[in-house]
Design an enzyme around this catalytic site. Sequence first.
Site, PDB file in Angstrom:
ATOM      1  N   GLU A 105      28.799  10.055  -8.943  1.00 49.36           N
ATOM      2  CA  GLU A 105      27.909   8.960  -9.622  1.00 49.36           C
ATOM      3  C   GLU A 105      26.512   8.790  -8.750  1.00 49.36           C
ATOM      4  O   GLU A 105      26.261   7.639  -8.629  1.00 49.36           O
ATOM      5  CB  GLU A 105      28.649   7.488  -9.892  1.00 49.36           C
ATOM      6  CG  GLU A 105      29.963   7.904 -10.464  1.00 49.36           C
ATOM      7  CD  GLU A 105      30.688   6.575 -11.036  1.00 49.36           C
ATOM      8  OE1 GLU A 105      30.704   5.628 -10.272  1.00 49.36           O
ATOM      9  OE2 GLU A 105      31.176   6.540 -12.362  1.00 49.36           O
ATOM     10  N   GLU A 161      35.567  11.747 -15.451  1.00 46.28           N
ATOM     11  CA  GLU A 161      36.359  10.347 -15.262  1.00 46.28           C
ATOM     12  C   GLU A 161      36.211   9.847 -16.532  1.00 46.28           C
ATOM     13  O   GLU A 161      35.207   9.924 -17.148  1.00 46.28           O
ATOM     14  CB  GLU A 161      35.550   9.507 -14.324  1.00 46.28           C
ATOM     15  CG  GLU A 161      35.660  10.106 -12.820  1.00 46.28           C
ATOM     16  CD  GLU A 161      35.043   8.729 -11.929  1.00 46.28           C
ATOM     17  OE1 GLU A 161      35.094   7.483 -12.321  1.00 46.28           O
ATOM     18  OE2 GLU A 161      34.810   9.133 -10.662  1.00 46.28           O
TER      19      GLU A 161
END
Length: 485
Positions: free
Chosen positions: A178, A384
């Site tokens: 991320e 995810e």
Amino acid sequence: MTEKTFPEGFLWGGATAANQCEGAYREGGKGLSVADMITSGSRTSPRQFTHEIKPELSYPSHEAIDFYHHYKEDIALFGKMGFKVFRLSIAWSRIFPNGDEKQPCREGLDFYHKVFAECHANGIEPLVTLSHYEMPYHLACAYGGWTNPAAIDFFVRYATTVLQEYKDEVRYWLTFNEINILASPFGALIAGGIIPDHDGPQMDFTQKETPEKAAKRFLALHHQFIASAKTVAIAHAINPSCMVGCMIAGMAQYPLTPNPDDMIRSQEMMKMGNWLCGDVMVRGYYPQYALNAFSKMGLNLDISEDDEEILLMGTVDFYSFSYYSSACTTCDAQAAAKAGNMIMGINNPYIKRSQWGWGIDPEGLRWYLNEAYGRYEIPMMIVENGLGAQDIIEADGHIHDPYRIDYMKNHIKAIKEAIDDGVEVLGYTSWGCIDLVSASTGEMAKRYGFIYVDRNDDGTGTFKRIPKDSFEWYSKLIKSNGAEL
Ligand code: BGP
């Protein structure tokens, strides 16, 4: 005619991160990481960062779910579900405990050899994140974390070491988890290693950030771009058949109303908060809108010709992202107050929310896949996705989690629709395939897994693993290659 099943070879699996599952935070020669200095919190009380470990406080990464000692059992369970891929991260501080050593820690390297061997024995391909919120704490304290260009060299040394060490065991790699979290204030500490002056809340959403602090974050992000691009080139030189991806916190950001001001605001949020990182990592250069925004905040990146070449030479092979929810944005303060703010934006009145207030929006995943693929035209991977919920062990000793099955079914259906739209998708690894520590709240109570772990927020529990109903459901889904949704 569209096929009922997913493309052949689709990579079904699950994902974890070292600091949220391994525990054993001082075993095997491991040094402290930034994550080890963050206490547990809850939905209503933020996690705290402390400069020293305080014995009266609880730090969830220290024991987590003790994957360090349970990896064989856990990977066997993933194998039983039929996982094709297991996403995990290497804890940088197991390999270079302080981050600035010249030689790696052999015990740390051996641990991951054992983990990868277990994966292969169970027919599972590892997908490895090199940095998932776990910079060695020493680098944060002594060097200012990623604000210091020296972090690039330390990271590249670490990355080269593990790429070389595991070249025959790992084919799929991600550089920074991320990475775009550094484009928002709450990434400063966990992703950027920028430690606050005082002990206190790790992410304080109420506090306004100064422009100087914002500029620091984007400087740190720039250093991560360079480190990532160098790593991609090195990975390809070590093993030309490996595939390296970027990893973006994917967020579907909608305008709250069709008011053109809201449209523009929403577009701006997507650009600086989301697309910026993919633009640099996939295309190999900064988009003009970002350079303009930097100069507005007083940040002169001073990108050298060498930097430009590094970025161009180190573009990624695939685009991976996390996807949990969508949110809205508006320029109208009154409308915003009425709609109710949540951490990631303004509530969308058309969608439901999870127990932790995250908007549940499977269609947003289809939208995001189409947007990202349309922009980059390289393979996509969802690394995810999942529902953080409170699970209960029923009187029959089982965990019935139809809410999780429902959430995943709808999201996987949305992926299939995106594939039918024409998007190339390599795989799907659900988040927290085994219950683990929550990144935002530090709780165990916020569970994502197909496998329940008997571990509670007060530190009690036996670490026993119990498959939930969703375990059976996911196994069937994988075996049918997505046909049995
Ligand atoms: C992502 C992180 C993960 C993970 C997940 C779920 O942002 O990459 O580390 O934890 O979110 O979030 P949470 O644990 O806060 O529910």
